[in-house]
Design an enzyme around this catalytic site. Structure first.
Site, PDB file in Angstrom:
ATOM      1  N   GLY A  47       0.298 -11.188  28.133  1.00 23.65           N
ATOM      2  CA  GLY A  47       1.594 -11.754  27.787  1.00 23.65           C
ATOM      3  C   GLY A  47       1.441 -13.199  27.368  1.00 23.65           C
ATOM      4  O   GLY A  47       0.444 -13.860  27.705  1.00 23.65           O
ATOM      5  N   GLN A  52       3.945 -21.855  25.670  1.00 24.77           N
ATOM      6  CA  GLN A  52       2.490 -21.991  25.841  1.00 24.77           C
ATOM      7  C   GLN A  52       1.797 -22.401  24.544  1.00 24.77           C
ATOM      8  O   GLN A  52       0.666 -22.880  24.574  1.00 24.77           O
ATOM      9  CB  GLN A  52       1.871 -20.668  26.342  1.00 24.77           C
ATOM     10  CG  GLN A  52       2.221 -20.337  27.781  1.00 24.77           C
ATOM     11  CD  GLN A  52       1.568 -19.050  28.219  1.00 24.77           C
ATOM     12  OE1 GLN A  52       2.079 -17.970  27.968  1.00 24.77           O
ATOM     13  NE2 GLN A  52       0.411 -19.157  28.875  1.00 24.77           N
ATOM     14  N   CYS A  96      -3.679 -17.675  34.085  1.00 27.68           N
ATOM     15  CA  CYS A  96      -2.828 -18.072  32.958  1.00 27.68           C
ATOM     16  C   CYS A  96      -3.689 -18.754  31.906  1.00 27.68           C
ATOM     17  O   CYS A  96      -4.548 -19.573  32.256  1.00 27.68           O
ATOM     18  CB  CYS A  96      -1.755 -19.030  33.472  1.00 27.68           C
ATOM     19  SG  CYS A  96      -0.569 -19.531  32.230  1.00 27.68           S
ATOM     20  N   LEU A  97      -3.442 -18.436  30.645  1.00 27.35           N
ATOM     21  CA  LEU A  97      -4.193 -19.105  29.572  1.00 27.35           C
ATOM     22  C   LEU A  97      -3.973 -20.613  29.631  1.00 27.35           C
ATOM     23  O   LEU A  97      -4.835 -21.375  29.208  1.00 27.35           O
ATOM     24  CB  LEU A  97      -3.741 -18.606  28.196  1.00 27.35           C
ATOM     25  CG  LEU A  97      -4.041 -17.164  27.815  1.00 27.35           C
ATOM     26  CD1 LEU A  97      -3.656 -16.933  26.355  1.00 27.35           C
ATOM     27  CD2 LEU A  97      -5.495 -16.809  28.046  1.00 27.35           C
ATOM     28  N   HIS A 138       6.074 -13.600  35.061  1.00 29.17           N
ATOM     29  CA  HIS A 138       5.159 -14.711  34.778  1.00 29.17           C
ATOM     30  C   HIS A 138       5.554 -15.395  33.467  1.00 29.17           C
ATOM     31  O   HIS A 138       5.651 -16.626  33.388  1.00 29.17           O
ATOM     32  CB  HIS A 138       3.717 -14.170  34.708  1.00 29.17           C
ATOM     33  CG  HIS A 138       2.678 -15.192  34.375  1.00 29.17           C
ATOM     34  ND1 HIS A 138       1.692 -15.582  35.254  1.00 29.17           N
ATOM     35  CD2 HIS A 138       2.445 -15.909  33.236  1.00 29.17           C
ATOM     36  CE1 HIS A 138       0.926 -16.495  34.694  1.00 29.17           C
ATOM     37  NE2 HIS A 138       1.358 -16.707  33.461  1.00 29.17           N
ATOM     38  N   GLU A 139       5.830 -14.585  32.436  1.00 32.51           N
ATOM     39  CA  GLU A 139       6.167 -15.170  31.125  1.00 32.51           C
ATOM     40  C   GLU A 139       7.546 -15.825  31.153  1.00 32.51           C
ATOM     41  O   GLU A 139       7.746 -16.887  30.561  1.00 32.51           O
ATOM     42  CB  GLU A 139       6.110 -14.104  30.032  1.00 32.51           C
ATOM     43  CG  GLU A 139       4.743 -13.433  29.846  1.00 32.51           C
ATOM     44  CD  GLU A 139       3.577 -14.407  29.782  1.00 32.51           C
ATOM     45  OE1 GLU A 139       3.764 -15.555  29.323  1.00 32.51           O
ATOM     46  OE2 GLU A 139       2.472 -14.031  30.216  1.00 32.51           O
ATOM     47  N   HIS A 142       7.596 -19.339  32.340  1.00 30.92           N
ATOM     48  CA  HIS A 142       7.204 -20.364  31.358  1.00 30.92           C
ATOM     49  C   HIS A 142       8.427 -20.929  30.620  1.00 30.92           C
ATOM     50  O   HIS A 142       8.461 -22.098  30.250  1.00 30.92           O
ATOM     51  CB  HIS A 142       6.238 -19.777  30.325  1.00 30.92           C
ATOM     52  CG  HIS A 142       4.819 -19.674  30.797  1.00 30.92           C
ATOM     53  ND1 HIS A 142       4.070 -20.768  31.144  1.00 30.92           N
ATOM     54  CD2 HIS A 142       4.009 -18.596  30.959  1.00 30.92           C
ATOM     55  CE1 HIS A 142       2.841 -20.371  31.500  1.00 30.92           C
ATOM     56  NE2 HIS A 142       2.788 -19.057  31.405  1.00 30.92           N
TER      57      HIS A 142
END
Lengths: 165, 173
Positions: A47, A52, A96-97, A138-139, A142
């Site tokens: 995702g 991000q 997480c990226l 999670h997304e 953000h």
């Protein structure tokens, strides 16, 4: 489609709240395509949220269909997403990226129901469970300037839950 | 030249040890890396990575006044390690049972034989003095998969120890 640069914490922009999408035009479709290309450029990534990649709009994509044995809705395009219902609590490990070289345990709702707009502005509802529900939460975090680091729980919490539940 | 040391500190627990220790290191020009502190049986224990442009004995000297004041035992090792060397676990193992000698040895021997590399281990003795229970959690990397571990643990379970394996599928988003 372009693979966009991913912001890394401590970039303060990751902590800001993103704005709702109001224009459902070519720009949005281009951003969605770029988000997907960026997500797919990182093996194992399931995702990605627009902030991000430095676009502070309420947009995220999620696709957990590559994970074995996981219930999913396929490729989710979530524009202006809203959680309508949530239930259960499950602890799982997240990375997480935007937070390289760290993973940790996070408590998330085990199932959620959400409403989001698609690329054309149409409203859709989705029910998500387990791994997909975790990815969506999670997304969505953000979009509110929250990282999984804001929700870490200790292993001890995890163990107690598992033993006494 | 800056180099990494592993500093181990043990002593009777009391409030303020971490603050005093890290203040002394900070004032001495040291940089901290990863650390793990635990209160074990009423003892304060910490292991921390310390980076400093100094010899081991100079680093020891930085901590000596505090060590004397709080009766702490300090041990310094030069280490090869560095930061950003995390390994991702793929399994969590929760163990508990009536406390008796040999639980850790038996469980970890079975797991090691089945390809587990332990990345993190924490254990406690709880219950009552009369009937203590042993509780342990392990995060590890199962080289040959979680199924192999399950099979290896069957004799442990037969001996009355509860063992729960949970695969860890780390979500990256």
């Amino acid at each position: 489609m372009a693979v966009l640069e991913v912001l890394h914490y401590p970039d303060a922009r990751l902590k800001q709240v993103s704005a709702p999408v109001t224009e459902f035009a070519a720009d949005l479709r281009r951003l969605l395509a770029d988000l997907e290309a960026t997500m797919r450029a990182y093996p194992g990534c399931v995702g990605l949220a627009a902030p991000q990649v430095g676009r502070f709009q309420r947009i995220a994509i999620v696709d957990v269909s590559s994970r074995p044995g996981v219930r999913h809705n396929g490729r989710l395009v979530l524009v202006n997403p809203q959680v309508l219902e949530r239930g259960g609590e499950v602890v799982g490990r997240e990375g997480c990226l935007s937070v390289p070289d760290y993973t940790g345990n996070v408590a998330r709702a085990g199932h959620i129901r959400l409403r989001a707009q698609d690329a054309t502005g149409g409203y859709r509802e989705y029910g998500c469970v387990d791994y997909e529900a975790r990815a969506v939460q999670h997304e969505l975090d953000h979009l509110d300037g929250l990282l999984f680091l804001d929700r870490l729980v200790s292993r001890r919490d995890l163990f107690r839950r598992k033993v006494y539940k | 030249m800056k180099r990494w040391y592993m500093v181990t500190v043990v002593g009777k627990d009391r409030p303020g040890i971490v603050a005093g220790l890290t203040e002394a290191l900070y004032r001495g020009g040291a940089n901290l890396g990863e650390a793990s502190m635990a209160r074990l049986g009423g003892n304060f224990t910490i292991m921390l990575m310390v980076q400093i442009d100094a010899e081991a004995n100079e680093l020891e000297r930085l901590m000596a006044p505090l060590a004397r004041e709080l009766a702490l035992r300090v041990h310094v090792d030069a280490i090869e390690g560095r930061l950003h060397e995390h390994l991702e676990p793929n399994v969590r193992i929760a163990v508990y049972g009536a406390d008796r000698p040999g639980i850790v040895a038996q469980v970890t021997e079975a797991l090691a034989g089945a390809g587990l590399n332990i990345l993190d281990l924490e254990s406690d003795v709880a219950g009552t003095e009369a009937e203590p229970i042993y509780i342990m959690t392990i995060d590890g990397y199962a080289r040959d998969g979680v199924g192999v571990l399950e099979a290896a643990l069957a004799p442990i379970r037969a001996g009355g120890i509860e063992v729960r394996l949970t695969p860890i599928d780390t979500l990256v988003g």
